[in-house]
Design a protein around this motif. Sequence first.
Motif, mmCIF file in Angstrom:
data_model
loop_
_atom_site.group_PDB
_atom_site.id
_atom_site.type_symbol
_atom_site.label_atom_id
_atom_site.label_comp_id
_atom_site.label_asym_id
_atom_site.label_seq_id
_atom_site.Cartn_x
_atom_site.Cartn_y
_atom_site.Cartn_z
ATOM 1 N N ALA A 220 0.789 -1.287 0.010
ATOM 2 C CA ALA A 220 -0.126 -0.014 -0.112
ATOM 3 C C ALA A 220 1.011 1.246 -0.006
ATOM 4 N N SER A 221 2.119 1.182 0.267
ATOM 5 C CA SER A 221 2.992 2.081 0.298
ATOM 6 C C SER A 221 4.189 1.964 -0.838
ATOM 7 N N ALA A 222 4.722 3.026 -1.360
ATOM 8 C CA ALA A 222 5.929 3.009 -2.304
ATOM 9 C C ALA A 222 6.554 4.217 -2.459
ATOM 10 N N VAL A 223 7.813 4.123 -2.686
ATOM 11 C CA VAL A 223 8.789 5.208 -2.982
ATOM 12 C C VAL A 223 9.555 5.074 -4.429
ATOM 13 N N ALA A 224 9.637 6.115 -5.176
ATOM 14 C CA ALA A 224 10.379 5.805 -6.563
ATOM 15 C C ALA A 224 11.089 6.913 -6.923
ATOM 16 N N GLN A 225 12.044 6.894 -7.669
ATOM 17 C CA GLN A 225 13.088 7.766 -8.217
ATOM 18 C C GLN A 225 12.970 7.516 -9.712
ATOM 19 N N VAL A 226 12.295 8.623 -10.420
ATOM 20 C CA VAL A 226 12.158 8.486 -11.982
ATOM 21 C C VAL A 226 13.080 9.444 -12.643
ATOM 22 N N VAL A 227 13.786 8.948 -13.558
ATOM 23 C CA VAL A 227 14.698 9.822 -14.322
ATOM 24 C C VAL A 227 14.029 10.271 -15.742
ATOM 25 N N PHE A 228 13.770 11.661 -15.936
ATOM 26 C CA PHE A 228 13.229 11.852 -17.011
ATOM 27 C C PHE A 228 14.172 12.683 -17.862
ATOM 28 N N GLY A 229 14.481 12.101 -19.242
ATOM 29 C CA GLY A 229 15.605 12.665 -20.233
ATOM 30 C C GLY A 229 16.815 12.314 -19.655
ATOM 31 N N ASP A 230 17.792 13.421 -19.594
ATOM 32 C CA ASP A 230 18.890 13.312 -18.910
ATOM 33 C C ASP A 230 19.189 13.973 -17.743
ATOM 34 N N ASP A 231 18.412 14.897 -17.284
ATOM 35 C CA ASP A 231 18.623 15.844 -16.312
ATOM 36 C C ASP A 231 17.566 16.174 -15.399
ATOM 37 N N VAL A 232 16.661 15.554 -15.350
ATOM 38 C CA VAL A 232 15.423 15.646 -14.492
ATOM 39 C C VAL A 232 15.044 14.372 -13.436
ATOM 40 N N VAL A 233 15.035 14.630 -12.467
ATOM 41 C CA VAL A 233 14.782 13.597 -11.244
ATOM 42 C C VAL A 233 13.633 13.692 -10.738
ATOM 43 N N VAL A 234 12.712 12.784 -10.465
ATOM 44 C CA VAL A 234 11.551 13.011 -9.827
ATOM 45 C C VAL A 234 11.477 12.095 -8.583
ATOM 46 N N ASP A 235 11.536 12.396 -7.403
ATOM 47 C CA ASP A 235 11.247 11.571 -6.166
ATOM 48 C C ASP A 235 9.703 11.493 -5.855
ATOM 49 N N TYR A 236 9.255 10.448 -5.680
ATOM 50 C CA TYR A 236 7.863 10.061 -5.423
ATOM 51 C C TYR A 236 7.531 9.233 -4.452
ATOM 52 N N ARG A 237 6.588 9.600 -3.393
ATOM 53 C CA ARG A 237 6.398 8.838 -2.114
ATOM 54 C C ARG A 237 4.690 8.684 -2.144
ATOM 55 N N GLY A 238 4.435 7.557 -2.281
ATOM 56 C CA GLY A 238 2.660 7.504 -1.998
ATOM 57 C C GLY A 238 2.335 6.596 -1.104
#
Length: 365
Positions: A220-238
């Motif tokens: 029911a819970s997760a964290v993720a790190q998503v790399v977009f292109g070469d230079d944008v990183v998204v930290d996600y927590r849900g």
Amino acid sequence: MSVESGALHLIQVGLGGWGRSWAAELLKHPELVRTEAYVDMAPAMLAALREDTAIAESLCFDSFSEALRATDADTVLVTTALPHHASVAIEALEAGKDVIVEKPLAPTLAEARRMIDAADAAGRQLVVSQNYRFYPAAQKAAELVRTKALGEVGSVSVSFRKYANTAEPEGWSHYVLPDPLLMDMSVHHFDLMRFVLGREPRSVAATAWNPGWSRFHDPASAVAQVVFGDDVVVDYRGSWASTGRPTLWSGEWVLECEGGTIEWAGRDDSGTAADELVIRHRDGDVENVVLPPRPHFDRVGTIAEFAAARREARMPQTHARDNINTLALTLGTIAASRAGTVVRLDAVDAASGDTTDKSDTKEAR
């Protein structure tokens, strides 16, 4: 209000709780849509629909094929459980209908591609209802990024917190839904990442788990790190089992840009008034942005965008050939959380494994 001549003529297939909510919402918008038939194989679902909405029994069918023969509908809305999205959509496309399907597009990329191939072969549109896009804050955030109002984006933080953990274990179908957070809820946030940033993800790393108090079967819970292109990183927590302060449904977003931050949140249960967006300039100035109203938002926003695209002879914003990238990110995140490795999204087919639903339940939001 009478039905306008340009309205979509619709068959809706799938009338569980969320499907009936769709039906009730569309009845409020005859300027956009006229539903000519409602289809569900379960008599109890059709009975519940008639009780909820006073829809005439003559509009209710337990056979999709029969509904296709009995109406002149031009569009099919698929609100079935996820395992049935592909079969219903392909039957509709082969019958010459445009299709709007609830998210996620399909349980697997292979099924999604079969759906897209069927749409191409029939020369019809296949659109996914990514309804979170059609809110003022999300639209404004995407505009600010697109116009580089604060320069380039460097990193993004997204947090989603809800406590959907109060019913008895047997009391809510979500408890047994496979990947209830990542597949059924985070898919909204993954689609918003692509929409707001205007670019595609390259890789993802993730961890998913159940807090000790969780009543959910799958994480029911997760964290993720998503790399977009070469230079944008998204930290996600849900989390569906968070005891922290609840967020709005779109979550809380912070986009760090060269000239400051864009902070926004959106989508409550009663309209667009809760949407907010704040710009914090690097020099210290704070700008509370006034968000323009939207005449059509949420699921009706999906319908309005599809109708506008048809009038303007253009591709709808959330067409399946684009949305398969949201599905790939979703499945890639699930694969990364299971394998404990970074998943390159160009290899998500090999990494995703078995993503077929283990149950016949449907999201409630």
